[in-house]
Design an enzyme around this catalytic site. Structure first.
Site, PDB file in Angstrom:
ATOM      1  N   ARG A   1       0.819  -1.209   0.000  1.00  0.00           N
ATOM      2  CA  ARG A   1       0.000   0.000   0.000  1.00  0.00           C
ATOM      3  C   ARG A   1       0.857   1.265   0.000  1.00  0.00           C
ATOM      4  O   ARG A   1       0.388   2.336  -0.361  1.00  0.00           O
ATOM      5  CB  ARG A   1      -0.968  -0.032   1.185  1.00  0.00           C
ATOM      6  CG  ARG A   1      -2.075   0.987   1.137  1.00  0.00           C
ATOM      7  CD  ARG A   1      -3.351   0.539   1.848  1.00  0.00           C
ATOM      8  NE  ARG A   1      -3.142  -0.147   3.090  1.00  0.00           N
ATOM      9  CZ  ARG A   1      -2.937   0.449   4.280  1.00  0.00           C
ATOM     10  NH1 ARG A   1      -2.896   1.758   4.362  1.00  0.00           N
ATOM     11  NH2 ARG A   1      -2.776  -0.273   5.369  1.00  0.00           N
TER      12      ARG A   1
ATOM     13  N   TYR B   1     -16.364  14.017 -18.099  1.00  0.00           N
ATOM     14  CA  TYR B   1     -16.824  12.636 -18.006  1.00  0.00           C
ATOM     15  C   TYR B   1     -17.968  12.562 -17.002  1.00  0.00           C
ATOM     16  O   TYR B   1     -17.927  13.200 -15.955  1.00  0.00           O
ATOM     17  CB  TYR B   1     -15.660  11.739 -17.601  1.00  0.00           C
ATOM     18  CG  TYR B   1     -16.051  10.342 -17.192  1.00  0.00           C
ATOM     19  CD1 TYR B   1     -16.826   9.540 -18.029  1.00  0.00           C
ATOM     20  CD2 TYR B   1     -15.648   9.827 -15.978  1.00  0.00           C
ATOM     21  CE1 TYR B   1     -17.189   8.262 -17.650  1.00  0.00           C
ATOM     22  CE2 TYR B   1     -15.996   8.543 -15.591  1.00  0.00           C
ATOM     23  CZ  TYR B   1     -16.776   7.766 -16.427  1.00  0.00           C
ATOM     24  OH  TYR B   1     -17.136   6.490 -16.046  1.00  0.00           O
TER      25      TYR B   1
ATOM     26  N   ASP C   1      -8.064  16.892 -17.445  1.00  0.00           N
ATOM     27  CA  ASP C   1      -8.270  15.496 -17.816  1.00  0.00           C
ATOM     28  C   ASP C   1      -7.772  15.336 -19.249  1.00  0.00           C
ATOM     29  O   ASP C   1      -8.375  15.848 -20.187  1.00  0.00           O
ATOM     30  CB  ASP C   1      -9.750  15.130 -17.690  1.00  0.00           C
ATOM     31  CG  ASP C   1     -10.005  13.633 -17.864  1.00  0.00           C
ATOM     32  OD1 ASP C   1      -9.238  12.993 -18.620  1.00  0.00           O
ATOM     33  OD2 ASP C   1     -10.961  13.117 -17.275  1.00  0.00           O
TER      34      ASP C   1
ATOM     35  N   LYS D   1      -8.039   3.661 -20.486  1.00  0.00           N
ATOM     36  CA  LYS D   1      -8.307   3.952 -21.885  1.00  0.00           C
ATOM     37  C   LYS D   1      -7.041   3.807 -22.736  1.00  0.00           C
ATOM     38  O   LYS D   1      -6.531   2.709 -22.893  1.00  0.00           O
ATOM     39  CB  LYS D   1      -8.925   5.352 -22.000  1.00  0.00           C
ATOM     40  CG  LYS D   1     -10.063   5.633 -20.987  1.00  0.00           C
ATOM     41  CD  LYS D   1     -11.183   4.607 -21.029  1.00  0.00           C
ATOM     42  CE  LYS D   1     -12.448   5.053 -20.295  1.00  0.00           C
ATOM     43  NZ  LYS D   1     -12.324   5.194 -18.844  1.00  0.00           N
TER      44      LYS D   1
END
Length: 407
Positions: free
Chosen positions: A77, A131, A196, A221
């Site tokens: 982590r 988005y 973005d 993507k």
């Protein structure tokens, strides 16, 4: 390798390199010295250490600044060597000091909002469209944020003393609207601008060079590029990266090492994939703009592999009619995908807000892949159905002989 050879290799790594070269080599510069060609996948969740005093000091340093611990890894982590390779590579491609990877694009955006909120800066200024889930996260205030929606010209006026972030997406999802990033960054003043950059990728634009302090990607993507990995990443300066690592550690939105490996592999072909898919998208946009069954075509000035278009007929029939093209949400894969934003990706946005942002009920969004453009056009042509009569075609096509550049 002798000392002189190692020094020469270091000079090569630090010298400016073309994007295509960085895409292949960034994050892999140390492999040859280890006798490796392909990057290893480190699946360990924890790592042995017999010096607990040193471990305590490293944990204290991370808690103070979020700086990546020196020496061997500590715990999954806190960081992972395979994921770190991807982060290094993406930062090099975006031209930033650092990058921090997360389990998804939304986890990445959430971490940014939490970092700013932790400083008492809960207000966000944002430009639609974004988005759909980004829009929803901001509008619903799920993380305690408050949003003011504006157009690019109104950003400066919308800023407040508690504004922690300005957010834009360019080209935007799904209308492909573009903004002048340099002008927007100037309007932000001292408030960090988050861009973005999912649709453009660093192949087409590098927002940090135009004044953005944070660059967000849904790495699911184009960065992954094959529809088989879920991830997000923020490229930024080291100060913000440290805070993002602290949030990632505390909230657990870590990226799996296998995903990190797939993303690093995806980056190596990113420039080739984006440029090839963009060529096909530009040709399809040209044909759609000349087609009487199409009311309007949206295609960015900077190019890219995304095309949006509004149909005169029923968009749901087009979705149902494709056979080669896959009717599915998401984008950026090697195969072509098409979806109806008002039904899926932007369904969570209020209908009036959606339409005000240019997301009409007849809009379709297509992510063009690497198939032959003639095969794609044949499939689209069949799905669009019968062409209208000549008189109707003349009326429908008037004024739409070329793709409409995104605003």
């Amino acid at each position: 390798m002798d000392t002189a050879s190692m020094g020469a290799a270091d000079d090569i790594r630090t010298a400016p390199r073309a994007l295509a070269t960085e895409a292949v080599h960034a994050g892999r510069d140390d492999l040859a010295r280890q006798g490796l060609h392909a990057p290893p996948i480190d699946l360990s969740t924890t790592y042995p250490s017999y010096d607990s005093r040193a471990e305590a000091a490293r944990i204290d340093a991370f808690a103070a600044t979020g700086t990546e611990p020196d020496g061997p890894p500590v715990y999954g982590r806190l960081g992972n060597p395979t994921v770190a390779r991807f982060e290094t590579a993406l930062a090099r491609l975006e031209g930033t000091e650092a990058a921090v990877a997360f389990a998804s694009g939304m986890a990445a955006l959430s971490a940014v909002l939490l970092v700013r909120a932790s400083m008492g800066l809960r207000h966000v200024v944002a430009v639609r469209p974004l988005y759909g889930c980004s829009d929803h996260l901001l509008t619903a205030g799920l993380l305690g944020s408050e949003v003011t929606w504006t157009d690019p010209a109104g950003i400066t006026e919308a800023l407040r003393p508690d504004t922690g972030l300005v957010m834009v997406e360019s080209p935007a999802n799904p209308t492909l609207a573009e903004v002048d990033l340099r002008a927007v960054a100037h309007a932000c003043g001292s408030v960090p601008l988050l861009v973005d950059n999912t649709f453009a990728t660093p192949v087409l634009q590098r927002p940090a060079e135009q004044g953005a302090r944070l660059v967000l990607h849904s790495a699911t993507k184009y960065l992954g590029g094959h529809g088989d990995v879920l991830a997000g990443v923020v490229a930024c300066d080291e100060e913000l990266a440290g805070r993002l690592r602290q949030v990632r550690f505390a909230t657990g939105g870590v990226l799996h090492p296998l995903a990190g490996y797939l993303l690093l592999r995806g980056l190596s072909t990113l420039p080739v994939r984006v440029r090839a898919a963009s060529a096909g998208a530009a040709e399809l946009a040209r044909r759609l703009a000349a087609d009487p069954r199409i009311a309007r075509v949206h295609y960015p000035r900077i190019g890219g592999a995304m095309v949006s278009f509004e149909v005169h007929g029923d968009p749901h029939e087009v979705i149902a009619g494709v056979r080669l093209i896959t009717p599915a949400v998401s984008l950026g894969s090697v195969d072509t995908l098409i979806q109806h934003p008002a039904s899926i990706s932007h369904r969570v946005v209020d209908a009036d807000d959606r339409r005000d942002a240019g997301v009409s009920d007849r809009l379709l969004r297509m992510s063009v892949g690497l198939e032959d453009v003639e095969d794609l056009w044949s499939d689209l042509d069949m799905a669009l159905g019968q062409r209208p009569s000549f008189r109707g075609a003349e009326n429908c096509a008037s004024g739409h002989n070329e793709p409409v550049p995104a605003r």
